[in-house]
Scaffold this motif. Structure first.
Motif, short mmCIF file in Angstrom:
data_model
loop_
_atom_site.label_atom_id
_atom_site.label_comp_id
_atom_site.label_asym_id
_atom_site.label_seq_id
_atom_site.Cartn_x
_atom_site.Cartn_y
_atom_site.Cartn_z
N GLY A 109 15.12 45.31 -4.95
CA GLY A 109 16.14 45.27 -3.91
C GLY A 109 16.54 43.88 -3.48
O GLY A 109 17.23 43.71 -2.46
N GLY A 110 16.15 42.86 -4.23
CA GLY A 110 16.52 41.48 -3.91
C GLY A 110 16.49 40.65 -5.17
O GLY A 110 16.67 41.15 -6.28
N TYR A 111 16.24 39.36 -4.99
CA TYR A 111 16.19 38.46 -6.14
C TYR A 111 14.94 37.59 -6.08
O TYR A 111 14.53 37.14 -5.00
CB TYR A 111 17.42 37.55 -6.18
CG TYR A 111 18.65 38.21 -6.78
CD1 TYR A 111 18.86 38.19 -8.15
CD2 TYR A 111 19.58 38.86 -5.97
CE1 TYR A 111 19.98 38.79 -8.72
CE2 TYR A 111 20.70 39.46 -6.52
CZ TYR A 111 20.90 39.42 -7.90
OH TYR A 111 22.00 40.03 -8.45
N ALA A 131 9.56 26.05 -2.62
CA ALA A 131 9.64 26.33 -1.18
C ALA A 131 11.01 25.94 -0.63
O ALA A 131 11.60 26.67 0.19
CB ALA A 131 8.55 25.56 -0.44
N TYR A 132 11.54 24.82 -1.08
CA TYR A 132 12.88 24.41 -0.66
C TYR A 132 13.93 25.42 -1.13
O TYR A 132 14.83 25.81 -0.37
CB TYR A 132 13.19 23.02 -1.23
CG TYR A 132 14.62 22.59 -1.05
CD1 TYR A 132 15.06 22.04 0.15
CD2 TYR A 132 15.54 22.73 -2.09
CE1 TYR A 132 16.39 21.64 0.32
CE2 TYR A 132 16.88 22.34 -1.93
CZ TYR A 132 17.29 21.80 -0.72
OH TYR A 132 18.60 21.42 -0.56
N GLN A 133 13.82 25.86 -2.38
CA GLN A 133 14.78 26.83 -2.89
C GLN A 133 14.75 28.13 -2.08
O GLN A 133 15.80 28.69 -1.74
CB GLN A 133 14.48 27.14 -4.36
CG GLN A 133 14.71 25.96 -5.30
CD GLN A 133 14.41 26.31 -6.74
OE1 GLN A 133 14.97 27.26 -7.29
NE2 GLN A 133 13.53 25.55 -7.37
N LEU A 137 17.97 29.71 -0.04
CA LEU A 137 18.47 31.04 -0.38
C LEU A 137 18.40 31.99 0.81
O LEU A 137 19.33 32.78 1.06
CB LEU A 137 17.70 31.62 -1.57
CG LEU A 137 18.36 31.39 -2.95
CD1 LEU A 137 18.44 29.91 -3.27
CD2 LEU A 137 17.62 32.16 -4.05
N GLU A 138 17.30 31.95 1.53
CA GLU A 138 17.18 32.84 2.68
C GLU A 138 18.18 32.49 3.77
O GLU A 138 18.72 33.37 4.44
CB GLU A 138 15.74 32.82 3.20
CG GLU A 138 14.76 33.50 2.25
CD GLU A 138 13.37 33.68 2.83
OE1 GLU A 138 12.64 34.56 2.32
OE2 GLU A 138 13.02 32.96 3.78
N LYS A 139 18.45 31.20 3.96
CA LYS A 139 19.47 30.78 4.92
C LYS A 139 20.86 31.24 4.47
O LYS A 139 21.75 31.46 5.31
CB LYS A 139 19.46 29.26 5.08
CG LYS A 139 18.25 28.72 5.82
CD LYS A 139 18.21 29.19 7.27
CE LYS A 139 17.07 28.60 8.05
NZ LYS A 139 17.00 29.10 9.44
N CYS A 140 21.02 31.42 3.17
CA CYS A 140 22.30 31.92 2.64
C CYS A 140 22.37 33.44 2.62
O CYS A 140 23.35 34.01 2.12
CB CYS A 140 22.52 31.37 1.22
SG CYS A 140 22.85 29.60 1.16
#
Length: 496
Positions: A109-111, A131-133, A137-140
């Motif tokens: 259900g996600g990536y 961790a940065y990625q 992605l979560e902020k997006c």
């Protein structure tokens, strides 16, 4: 603030790198080794794209050859809307924080994020990258269901076409990145503060300088070091400890540091006008282990991350060339033979047969730094059982020209504490242009030979011929250098 994952990991390594990238980029020095690793890393990344089957790569370029980040972000959003299972170089931007995910794989259900590395094992700074990625992605608004680092499986042996699933080893780093993920936001705020200040960060050199593959700003940041300093000391594993204790110059070391006899000699010769040191007993002891006929052998190898031939592993050192000087008897004529494989073809069988043809059994074989040549011969013997006895006989009769130097039998100031062939030769023969590697065309060291050989197959015929000639001349100089050094030791031994 624009920030990429490479800028973020650089800031994590040392905030000064990020500041210098913005304010003093002209101080950066990128060597050929770094460029080679980048090229190899790109090849590994391209191969890994098919790890989960069909994929869409969103990489897009502008007319000027630069990445079109806006178009890549648009394509990524489109792929996610369509439910594409595998998106390579998936691109995201959150308030100037940019990242491109090597493989974005749809699951649960996600990536999931898959970061591809050309190394064979996990390194801590990979976790910083992931961790940065995840943060971006979560902020997006992406639901991140997993985080993985894909490394090379160094036990994989190629048979036929590359088996991507066996070549790579997937590491689940979900739990390993927790600590780094929690400090991403704080690190970004500190990075913004650093970049907004025109004052250079007051950060001294330290162990962070050698993290990852080192730092392109080392020369700039270490310019305060004296000409002769602790980082030049032969085989000193406490360099950083000594530096932090203020023991930096050779004068400091001479007064305050416990040095072994080789290190003490290096310091003494650097600080004083000493002539050549020669220990006749140690030289005689070494020379007595040699016998005629005397053969001088040197290999060149290629070391591809992706195994190029059947029976090869990742990063395996594959010999493709050798030079062989030999003298049949005392005061005999110096002869030379050589071998250079065909670029693009597996050279191992041909080089093994050539070695057996040109080096008789039970003769003395002199090399420089014996582990390298011995390991190559053992590997060839293991691969070709019909030649094994002869190859192992060559291996068992190897003597190491490095030995007398490492034992302190011969030294002069110009060696600078290094006993590599490229240091010893010019130190002993400073005024002989025929022994100067800088006077060679195109290829001046083993790293260049390793890089250029696989490329010869794609060159026009005239360029192929010229490059092969240059490779033969380079390798021949390596064994000629050994002959000259051996002759110098013989001469020193005779000067009682």
């Amino acid at each position: 603030m624009y920030f990429s994952k490479s800028k973020y990991t650089n800031f994590w390594q040392c905030p000064k790198i990020t500041w210098l990238d913005k304010y003093k980029p002209e101080e950066k020095e990128v060597d050929e080794g770094t460029l080679g690793r980048m090229k190899s890393g790109n090849e590994v990344g391209d191969l890994a794209m098919s790890l989960f089957g069909d994929f869409i790569e969103v990489t897009t370029y502008c007319d000027d050859g630069k990445l079109d980040l806006d178009e890549m972000k648009r394509k990524t959003a489109e792929c996610i809307d369509k439910g594409i299972e595998n998106i390579c170089e998936a691109s995201f931007d959150y308030n100037g924080l940019y990242c491109a995910v090597d493989i974005l794989h749809k699951e649960n259900g996600g990536y999931a994020i898959y970061e591809v590395k050309s190394a064979t094992n996990l390194k801590y700074y990979y976790l910083v990258d992931v961790a940065y990625q995840k943060y971006v992605l979560e902020k997006c608004g992406v639901k991140v269901t997993g985080t993985y680092v894909v490394c090379i499986n160094n036990e994989y042996v190629r048979h036929g076409e590359i088996d991507v699933k066996k070549l790579f080893r997937i590491n689940n780093v979900k739990d390993l990145i927790i600590d780094e993920y929690e400090v991403v936001e704080r690190n970004l705020k500190n990075a913004e503060k650093t970049l907004n200040s025109e004052a250079e960060p007051d950060i001294d050199i330290g162990k962070q300088c050698s993290l990852s593959h080192g730092c392109a700003y080392w020369k700039y940041c270490s310019k305060h070091l004296p000409e002769h300093n602790v980082f030049q000391i032969y085989r000193c594993n406490k360099k950083w400890e000594l530096y932090k204790n203020g023991i930096v110059s050779f004068e400091d070391l001479q007064k305050r540091a416990p040095l072994n006899f080789l290190q003490a000699r290096q310091v003494d010769f650097a600080l004083n006008d000493r002539g050549t040191y020669a220990d006749n007993r140690l030289i005689d002891e070494f020379l007595s282990t040699l016998s005629y006929p005397l053969y001088f052998l040197d290999f060149e190898t290629m070391q591809e991350i992706i195994p190029p031939f059947d029976g090869c592993k990742p990063y395996e050192k594959i010999p493709f060339q050798y030079s062989l000087h030999y003298i049949e008897s005392e005061n005999g004529e110096l002869n030379h033979k050589e071998f250079l494989g065909v670029s693009g073809e597996d050279p191992r069988r041909a080089i093994a047969e050539s070695l057996c043809e040109n080096i008789p059994e039970n003769v003395c074989v002199l090399v420089y730094n014996q582990k390298f040549e011995r390991d190559r011969l053992k590997a060839l013997a293991e691969e070709f059982s019909d030649l094994s006895e002869h190859l192992l006989n060559i291996e068992s009769n190897i003597k190491d020209l490095l030995d007398p130097f490492q034992k302190g039998a011969y030294y002069n100031k110009a060696m600078g504490g290094s006993f590599s062939l490229k240091s010893v030769l010019p130190a002993i023969f400073p005024d002989d242009p025929s022994l100067d590697y800088h006077n060679l065309e195109e290829i001046h060291n083993g790293g260049e030979a390793m890089t250029i050989f696989p490329l010869i197959k794609d060159m026009p015929p005239e360029e192929q011929e010229r490059t092969r000639k240059n490779m033969l001349e380079y390798c021949e100089l390596d064994t000629l250098a050994m002959v000259k050094i051996w002759q110098k030791l013989v001469a020193a031994s005779n000067c009682v």
